[in-house]
Scaffold this motif. Structure first.
Motif, PDB file in Angstrom:
ATOM      1  N   GLY A 228     -19.104   1.431  19.515  1.00 17.95           N
ATOM      2  CA  GLY A 228     -19.724   2.213  20.584  1.00 17.95           C
ATOM      3  C   GLY A 228     -21.234   2.283  20.494  1.00 17.95           C
ATOM      4  N   LEU A 229     -21.821   1.574  19.519  1.00 21.82           N
ATOM      5  CA  LEU A 229     -23.278   1.585  19.405  1.00 21.82           C
ATOM      6  C   LEU A 229     -23.934   0.669  20.430  1.00 21.82           C
ATOM      7  N   TRP A 230     -23.156  -0.159  21.080  1.00 18.84           N
ATOM      8  CA  TRP A 230     -23.611  -0.991  22.192  1.00 18.84           C
ATOM      9  C   TRP A 230     -22.507  -1.013  23.219  1.00 18.84           C
ATOM     10  N   TYR A 231     -22.842  -0.812  24.479  1.00 18.29           N
ATOM     11  CA  TYR A 231     -21.788  -0.808  25.495  1.00 18.29           C
ATOM     12  C   TYR A 231     -21.941  -1.990  26.443  1.00 18.29           C
ATOM     13  N   ASN A 243     -17.664  -1.815  31.452  1.00 17.23           N
ATOM     14  CA  ASN A 243     -16.665  -2.878  31.387  1.00 17.23           C
ATOM     15  C   ASN A 243     -15.647  -2.686  30.273  1.00 17.23           C
ATOM     16  N   ARG A 244     -16.066  -2.024  29.204  1.00 13.45           N
ATOM     17  CA  ARG A 244     -15.169  -1.887  28.052  1.00 13.45           C
ATOM     18  C   ARG A 244     -15.449  -0.561  27.364  1.00 13.45           C
ATOM     19  N   LYS A 245     -14.432   0.280  27.283  1.00 15.79           N
ATOM     20  CA  LYS A 245     -14.568   1.550  26.575  1.00 15.79           C
ATOM     21  C   LYS A 245     -13.470   1.611  25.518  1.00 15.79           C
ATOM     22  N   ILE A 273     -26.958   8.809  13.781  1.00 13.31           N
ATOM     23  CA  ILE A 273     -26.684   7.657  14.639  1.00 13.31           C
ATOM     24  C   ILE A 273     -25.409   7.881  15.452  1.00 13.31           C
ATOM     25  N   ILE A 274     -24.382   8.445  14.823  1.00 15.14           N
ATOM     26  CA  ILE A 274     -23.116   8.714  15.521  1.00 15.14           C
ATOM     27  C   ILE A 274     -23.319   9.756  16.613  1.00 15.14           C
ATOM     28  N   ARG A 275     -24.086  10.807  16.325  1.00 14.83           N
ATOM     29  CA  ARG A 275     -24.344  11.841  17.339  1.00 14.83           C
ATOM     30  C   ARG A 275     -25.084  11.250  18.538  1.00 14.83           C
ATOM     31  N   ASP A 276     -26.062  10.405  18.268  1.00 20.32           N
ATOM     32  CA  ASP A 276     -26.801   9.769  19.362  1.00 20.32           C
ATOM     33  C   ASP A 276     -25.876   8.874  20.187  1.00 20.32           C
ATOM     34  N   ARG A 277     -24.968   8.176  19.521  1.00 17.52           N
ATOM     35  CA  ARG A 277     -23.980   7.363  20.245  1.00 17.52           C
ATOM     36  C   ARG A 277     -23.135   8.224  21.177  1.00 17.52           C
ATOM     37  N   VAL A 279     -23.804  11.109  22.508  1.00 19.73           N
ATOM     38  CA  VAL A 279     -24.613  11.584  23.636  1.00 19.73           C
ATOM     39  C   VAL A 279     -24.749  10.483  24.685  1.00 19.73           C
ATOM     40  N   THR A 280     -24.979   9.266  24.245  1.00 20.52           N
ATOM     41  CA  THR A 280     -25.103   8.144  25.174  1.00 20.52           C
ATOM     42  C   THR A 280     -23.831   7.975  25.987  1.00 20.52           C
ATOM     43  N   TRP A 281     -22.692   8.021  25.334  1.00 18.10           N
ATOM     44  CA  TRP A 281     -21.430   7.832  26.058  1.00 18.10           C
ATOM     45  C   TRP A 281     -21.131   8.989  27.005  1.00 18.10           C
ATOM     46  N   GLU A 282     -21.561  10.186  26.649  1.00 20.56           N
ATOM     47  CA  GLU A 282     -21.401  11.321  27.575  1.00 20.56           C
ATOM     48  C   GLU A 282     -22.203  11.088  28.857  1.00 20.56           C
TER      49      GLU A 282
END
Length: 285
Positions: A228-231, A243-245, A273-277, A279-282
């Motif tokens: 999930g660090l790159w979508y 496209n992919r979750k 890094i995980i918290r930032d990920r 937030v991005t997905w939210e």
């Protein structure tokens, strides 16, 4: 759906080069009637070596900041000459796109020239010695953001280049990874059919700069998506489409610790890094 012919070969890229794989794949999709622009950077350094050139199609090196401007010039020239059935393709690295070349890229999108721009992102200025770029991720050590007693590597977050481009209301933009090469090839194909400017931002690991084995390039390019660090996404009709979750994200710590550029990071840093990920997905979900 892609050609069996090779249009990029005999180059001098390092073993396991993700950028070389991205270039090779894009040209196999677009074919020989593609006019290619590359700025100063890894791909031009490994492919334009007098008296050899590693392209079977027409290609030119631009000034570092001028990829998008030269693409517009080629488009205007082709139209003036009455050339039909061709593609104008620009391929530049993260520094040549998100930093040095972003002004020309913005102008290209504003003009909406019918061209394709691909940023191969190896997350630093690799060609000149692994210096930080605007797309270097948080925590990575580079020669300009070294890890040590005085610092933890890069303290800035990676620019959200995809959304910067999408904010221009571009006809088509996408993210991709060479770890999911079919997805990348399909997006190049879709970009080739769009009227107006298309942009693809593809993650392309650099074994030298990332500190991984040359055999791990594709695997780690897949893992950055799975964690999930790159979508993987597309922008068209004014909306972002994921496209992919992953149903469950992969192990971020495993991804981080297998790269020498992150070996200094603590568990607390990885949690950041995980918290930032998350937030991005939210924001994008």
């Amino acid at each position: 759906m892609i050609s069996d012919n090779e249009f990029f070969y005999g180059h001098k890229a390092c073993a396991g080069c993700g950028g070389a794989l991205a270039v090779r794949t894009a040209l196999k999709v677009l074919g020989e009637r593609t006019f290619l622009v590359e700025p100063a950077g890894c791909m031009s350094a490994v492919s334009f070596n007098y008296p050899q050139m590693s392209f079977a199609n027409n290609a030119i090196i631009s000034a570092f900041a001028g990829t998008a401007a030269v693409m517009s010039g080629l488009k205007a020239g082709a139209e003036a000459m009455g050339i039909k059935d061709y593609h104008i393709l620009g391929i530049a690295g993260d520094g040549g796109t998100a930093d040095i070349g972003i002004q020309a890229l913005s102008g290209l999108i504003d003009r909406n020239d019918d061209v394709i721009y691909i940023c191969y992102d190896n997350e630093a200025y690799m060609n000149t010695g692994i210096q930080k770029s605007g797309l270097t991720p948080y925590g990575a050590t580079t020669t300009t953001t070294p890890a040590g007693t005085a610092g933890k590597g890069n303290i800035r977050k990676k620019k959200n280049l995809f959304q910067i481009v999408a904010a221009h209301d571009i006809p088509y933009a996408a993210t991709a990874s060479i770890g999911y090469i079919e997805d990348f090839a399909a997006k190049v194909e879709r970009a080739s059919k769009v009227k107006g400017t298309s942009f693809i931002h593809v993650i392309a690991p650099c074994p030298t700069g990332w500190g991984i084995d040359t055999s791990e390039t594709v695997e780690i390019a897949r893992e950055v998506v799975d964690t999930g660090l790159w979508y993987l996404a597309e922008y068209y009709d004014g909306e972002i489409h994921i496209n992919r979750k992953p149903k469950e994200f992969g192990d971020v710590k495993h991804y981080i610790k297998r790269q020498n550029r992150f070996k200094h990071l603590s568990d607390e840093d990885i949690e950041t890094i995980i918290r930032d990920r998350d937030v991005t997905w939210e924001r994008i979900s």
